[in-house]
Enzyme design. Structure first.
Site, PDB file in Angstrom:
ATOM      1  N   LYS A  23       0.922  -1.015   0.222  1.00 41.27           N
ATOM      2  CA  LYS A  23       0.026  -0.007   0.127  1.00 41.27           C
ATOM      3  C   LYS A  23       0.827   1.285   0.062  1.00 41.27           C
ATOM      4  O   LYS A  23       0.468   2.233  -0.426  1.00 41.27           O
ATOM      5  CB  LYS A  23      -1.041  -0.022   1.157  1.00 41.27           C
ATOM      6  CG  LYS A  23      -2.173  -1.088   0.930  1.00 41.27           C
ATOM      7  CD  LYS A  23      -3.157  -0.880   2.326  1.00 41.27           C
ATOM      8  CE  LYS A  23      -4.076  -1.975   2.185  1.00 41.27           C
ATOM      9  NZ  LYS A  23      -5.097  -2.087   3.255  1.00 41.27           N
ATOM     10  N   ASP A  28     -10.230   2.261   2.421  1.00 40.44           N
ATOM     11  CA  ASP A  28     -10.320   1.622   3.841  1.00 40.44           C
ATOM     12  C   ASP A  28     -11.055   2.387   4.707  1.00 40.44           C
ATOM     13  O   ASP A  28     -12.008   1.850   5.477  1.00 40.44           O
ATOM     14  CB  ASP A  28      -8.976   1.539   4.319  1.00 40.44           C
ATOM     15  CG  ASP A  28      -8.349   0.193   3.602  1.00 40.44           C
ATOM     16  OD1 ASP A  28      -9.008  -0.737   2.930  1.00 40.44           O
ATOM     17  OD2 ASP A  28      -6.988   0.194   3.586  1.00 40.44           O
TER      18      ASP A  28
END
Ligand code: ATR
Length: 273
Positions: A66, A102
């Site tokens: 990420k 997220d």
């Protein structure tokens, strides 16, 4: 031609994302394919570029890439900048755009699936690593009354709290170690630590859980030590992060396709499995 998407990570075989996106695509009649892509640990950027060159339209990015995805993106959304991490890539003629779904996924699970409104509530966020950082901005945007950032290493929580203080609006941000929580009560306690990975729970003082409070673990798939402890210490409700997983996927799907898929059917399917 069928549009191609994938989740990229290492390892990747366990990922539920292909199953989730296959259901979304069926439900919304999208002509697309979604695969799992294993990238070598030292070959993330190459794998991304090869997928885009082969006609790929977008990627979900998972552990451990990420941060690299954040660095690779030509442009980034404000929430990806705040998270300093990217879990969704979109390819276009203009280049690679990075986003992070997220945090909105967590908020969607809390508010829509679990029926918890965050405005005016007292929140406790445990952890000060990437998982905590990734959800901070979307949580603050819900305008809780107060947010306490607590971490085993208190200084890391303080640094993260200072960084987000300017974006807190009317929300009171406090930060510190777990011992600083003694005597406090919260309506929502979110575990964003990696303690569960070693089968441990953060060691928290008693009395944290206000009547009617919810304990939420961002990890999914089992009763974690954090949730077991929360239940024993008076949390009225407990939830794992499966709903967050499905909601962040839905948000990525929306970014790519412009269509918002229903999430309840796939969540039921995963819970039943
Ligand atoms: P992630 O991206 O999953 O957040 P990370 O950036 O390595 O991973 O951060 C891990 C987080 O879990 C940290 O907040 C860490 O606390 P420290 O900053 O004190 O290391 C927390 N953590 C890991 N194991 C823990 C444990 N056994 N008890 C409490 N916190 C733990």
């Amino acid at each position: 031609m069928t549009d191609r998407y994938a989740v990229i990570g290492n390892p990747i075989a366990h990922s539920k994302s292909p199953q989730i996106h296959a259901v979304f695509a069926r439900q919304t009649f999208q002509d697309m394919r979604y695969e799992a892509l294993l990238a070598p640990l030292d070959g993330f950027a190459q794998s991304v570029r090869a997928f885009a060159a082969a006609g790929g339209r977008g990627l979900n990015v998972t552990v451990p890439f990420k941060l690299e995805a954040h660095a690779l993106a030509d442009t980034r959304s404000p929430r990806a900048e705040a998270a300093k991490a990217v879990n969704t890539l979109l390819f276009s003629a203009a280049g690679i755009h990075g986003d992070n779904t997220d945090g909105v996924g967590l908020v969607a699970d809390l508010t829509r699936n679990l029926g918890v409104q965050l405005a005016g509530k007292r929140l406790l966020l445990l952890g000060a690593g990437g998982a905590a950082r990734g959800v901070l901005l979307p949580l603050l945007e819900q305008r809780p009354a107060a947010l306490f950032l607590a971490n085993r290493t208190a200084d890391k929580a303080r640094a993260l709290g200072d960084e987000f203080a300017a974006r807190a609006g009317a929300c009171r941000i406090e930060s510190g170690g777990f011992a600083a929580l003694a005597g406090r009560q919260f309506d929502l306690v979110i575990n964003a630590t990696a303690a569960g990975l070693s089968d441990a729970a953060p060691s928290l003082p008693d009395g944290l859980y206000a009547p009617g409070s919810l304990a939420y673990d961002m990890v999914y798939g089992r009763e974690t030590p954090f949730l077991a402890a929360a239940r024993a210490k008076g949390a009225a409700r407990c939830a794992d992060g499966l709903g967050m997983l499905v909601e962040q996927a839905a948000e990525s799907f929306f970014l790519w396709r412009g269509v918002r898929p229903p999430t309840a059917p796939v969540l039921d399917q995963l819970r039943g499995a």
